[in-house]
Design a protein around this motif. Structure first.
Motif, short mmCIF file in Angstrom:
data_model
loop_
_atom_site.label_atom_id
_atom_site.label_comp_id
_atom_site.label_asym_id
_atom_site.label_seq_id
_atom_site.Cartn_x
_atom_site.Cartn_y
_atom_site.Cartn_z
N VAL A 50 -0.31 -0.09 -13.49
CA VAL A 50 0.12 0.03 -12.10
C VAL A 50 1.62 -0.23 -11.97
O VAL A 50 2.35 0.51 -11.30
CB VAL A 50 -0.68 -0.95 -11.20
N VAL A 51 2.11 -1.28 -12.63
CA VAL A 51 3.55 -1.59 -12.56
C VAL A 51 4.37 -0.51 -13.26
O VAL A 51 5.47 -0.18 -12.83
CB VAL A 51 3.84 -2.97 -13.17
N GLY A 103 -0.99 1.17 -4.10
CA GLY A 103 -1.19 -0.02 -3.28
C GLY A 103 -2.64 -0.45 -3.20
O GLY A 103 -2.96 -1.64 -3.25
N PHE A 104 -3.55 0.52 -3.08
CA PHE A 104 -4.97 0.18 -3.03
C PHE A 104 -5.44 -0.39 -4.37
O PHE A 104 -6.28 -1.28 -4.42
CB PHE A 104 -5.79 1.41 -2.66
N VAL A 122 0.82 -1.20 0.00
CA VAL A 122 0.00 0.00 0.00
C VAL A 122 0.86 1.25 0.00
O VAL A 122 0.55 2.24 -0.66
CB VAL A 122 -0.96 0.01 1.21
N SER A 123 1.98 1.23 0.71
CA SER A 123 2.74 2.48 0.84
C SER A 123 4.23 2.23 0.82
O SER A 123 4.94 2.60 1.72
CB SER A 123 2.35 3.18 2.15
N VAL A 151 -2.86 -9.10 -0.40
CA VAL A 151 -3.94 -8.24 0.10
C VAL A 151 -3.93 -8.21 1.62
O VAL A 151 -4.06 -7.14 2.24
CB VAL A 151 -5.30 -8.73 -0.42
N ILE A 152 -3.77 -9.37 2.25
CA ILE A 152 -3.75 -9.45 3.71
C ILE A 152 -2.62 -8.62 4.29
O ILE A 152 -2.82 -7.80 5.20
CB ILE A 152 -3.61 -10.92 4.16
N THR A 153 -1.41 -8.81 3.77
CA THR A 153 -0.25 -8.07 4.26
C THR A 153 -0.43 -6.57 4.07
O THR A 153 -0.10 -5.77 4.96
CB THR A 153 1.02 -8.54 3.53
#
Length: 580
Positions: free
Chosen positions: A452-453, A110-111, A101-102, A394-396
């Motif tokens: 995104v990449v 990240g979102f 995310v950051s 996603v969890i991390t």
């Protein structure tokens, strides 16, 4: 997590040479780590080596010049895929726990990655559920797709292997095709996306079982998933080698392998071949999905991520080649049995190659039940590994973003995430679910993940700064990346991604599946799905522009820089004492 009360004030800007900074360790508190180095390597290999290695690479290879395709594939890997792979492992390892995310990316990236990860979980696990249905059906004396004498078969069903003269017409279908389309998918009860029909309870049970396995593999973090991958990441190689030995002994196998490897040098002059090579290596290695960032964030600070990147990316590429040998040895056998050219039996692509063509060949082998069981078991383990990685990203990401709220409630959060993924998958379990799967596959993680990449690569190399990033790598490994890596990160890799994006946008053939052409409204829905994930970036940046104090120029700078860099995080006594 907040820093200890006795931590020193925020560090000021360091010396001009980034490589001379102390090896800062940007974790803010206790964090899980891999029990063994092999847990991490197998997790990365398991994520990168997925169903696409088995079904997409062989088809793309022979379609684009056979052995000649290996030249653009290797070049795209060396100058595009592997540098991005290395960059993400290094980012994740250095910026833990503020990864995904950051990390060193502009606000909102990240979102966007998390939303893309959810879209993938909506359809990818359904494909694994199809394989589980096949696995269950394989436990029989005669495989149900071996003949046309089943309740779901139609008068058009015709078996090549039934003996005698067979007259194949345009309306004829094979037993394997009817088992897949009518018994597994239930397409006869759907008329397209406008009428997908009811949920198929068999697939619903298969998906429930798969998500139960996923939950109990992820609920405790890398301590549990790192043990599961010892089975799910290694079993496919044992099965691939077994199938290769069996395939090589079949009559006509040499025809398939020769067809797979025989170079067609004229193909190299086509731009489409280079586009396919770039797209294949990108989606095979999987940068951009946040998985590499998340998995690397559980490594020790001084882990040699450079060596890890070289080892795992090489294994990934070799696995694709091995899968091609396995698939085409069997396709050569089918061509021999049918008395036709290999090209006529190698026309199936995507899931059809794994659920129609290969099962049909297996059904006519000696020991067909055994080979069917191990083949579909391999497909399930290949898929589960990628699911573990995708959901762990996603969890991390969310746990690291909201540690105070969710860090001690991981089990409940994972359960909530699994529930959302399951509910989002319900549309893919209907009789027309395969149409939904195709739509999500095309638009859920297509150009959006590439964009995104591209933003991530530009942010790291140009905004975060290539010298600063190389200094981070030197702080971890003791040596700075060479000129080759720096040139790739600054220029070659972004150009590589822009090349794929532009080519994909310029060449958009009609979307079809099983002779069903997707209506225009569904294509519009697909574009909305793709845009919804990428929209996280401008929406988040606008909200940050509004709420961040300072002048407009200062607020724009805040939105473009990493949100939580190691220099801005308070360092505890342990981190300070570790610095030389």
């Amino acid at each position: 997590m907040s820093a200890p009360a006795d931590s020193p004030p925020r560090q000021q800007a360091g010396p001009a040479d980034p490589s001379s900074r102390a090896p800062l360790r940007p974790q803010t508190g206790p964090r899980d780590t891999w029990s063994k180095k092999m847990d991490f390597l197998l997790s990365v290999i398991g994520f990168a080596v997925d169903l696409g290695n088995v079904w997409r690479f062989p088809y793309i290879c022979y379609q684009n010049g056979g052995g000649a395709f290996l030249i653009p594939y290797t070049l795209m890997a060396v100058f595009g895929g592997v540098p991005l792979f290395y960059m993400e492992l290094a980012l994740g390892q250095f910026h833990r726990p503020c990864t995904v995310v950051s990390s060193a990316s502009p606000a909102g990236v990240g979102f966007a990655i998390c939303v893309i990860g959810l879209y993938v979980s909506f359809y990818y696990n359904t494909i694994i559920a199809w394989a589980l249905f096949y696995l269950y059906s394989s436990f029989s004396g005669t495989l149900p797709w071996a003949s046309c004498e089943n309740p779901w078969n139609t008068p058009d069903c015709l078996s090549y292997f039934g003996g005698g003269n067979v007259t194949w017409t345009n309306t004829s279908t094979s037993p394997a095709e009817e088992f897949y389309t009518r018994q597994v998918l239930g397409l006869q009860h759907s008329h397209g996306l406008g009428d997908v029909g009811r949920i198929r309870w068999q697939l619903l049970l298969c998906l429930l079982l798969l998500f139960a396995i996923v939950y109990f593999s992820l609920w405790k973090g890398v301590k549990t998933s790192g043990k599961v991958v010892w089975v799910t990441a290694t079993l496919p190689y044992a099965v691939l080698l077994t199938l290769l030995v069996r395939g090589a002994t079949l009559p006509g196998a040499w025809r398939g392998i020769l067809f797979f490897l025989q170079p067609n040098w004229e193909k190299l002059t086509s731009t489409a071949v280079w586009v396919d090579a770039a797209a294949q290596i990108f989606f095979s290695l999987g940068p951009g999905f946040g998985v590499l960032l998340a998995l690397a964030s559980y490594n020790p600070f001084n882990n040699n991520c450079y060596r890890d990147a070289i080892i795992t990316s090489t294994i990934n590429c070799l696995t694709s080649f091995l899968s091609g040998l396995v698939i085409f040895s069997v396709l050569g056998y089918m061509a021999e049995m049918r008395g036709v050219e290999v090209e006529s039996v190698a026309k199936d692509t995507g899931p059809s190659l794994l659920f129609i063509t290969y099962p049909e060949a297996i059904a006519n082998m000696v020991g067909s039940t055994f080979f069917a069981i191990i083949f579909f078991l391999m497909m399930i383990t290949l898929g589960l590994d990628s699911t573990f990685g995708g959901l762990e990203a996603v969890i991390t990401a969310i746990l690291d973003e909201y540690p105070h709220t969710l860090a001690k409630r991981r089990e409940l959060f994972v359960l909530a995430l699994i529930t959302v993924s399951f509910l989002g998958s319900l549309a893919t379990l209907t009789s027309g679910g395969s149409y939904v799967v195709k739509l999500l596959e095309e638009f859920g993680a297509g150009c959006s993940i590439l964009a995104v990449v591209l933003l991530e690569a530009i942010a790291v190399s140009w905004f975060y700064g290539i010298q600063r990033f190389c200094g981070d790598v030197k702080a971890m490994l003791g040596f700075s990346p060479g000129l080759y890596w720096q040139v790739c990160w600054v220029a070659v890799s972004p150009a590589f991604l822009a090349f794929i994006i532009i080519s994909s946008l310029l060449d958009q053939p009609p979307l079809t599946l099983f002779n069903y052409r997707y209506p225009e409204w569904s294509i519009s829905v697909g574009h909305l799905i793709g845009a919804s994930s990428f929209a996280c970036i401008p929406v988040y940046m606008v909200s940050k522009l509004i709420w961040t104090p300072g002048s407009l120029k200062q607020r724009i700078a805040v939105c473009l820089r990493p949100e939580k860099t190691p220099q801005e995080q308070p360092l505890g006594p342990a981190a300070v004492s570790a610095a030389p």
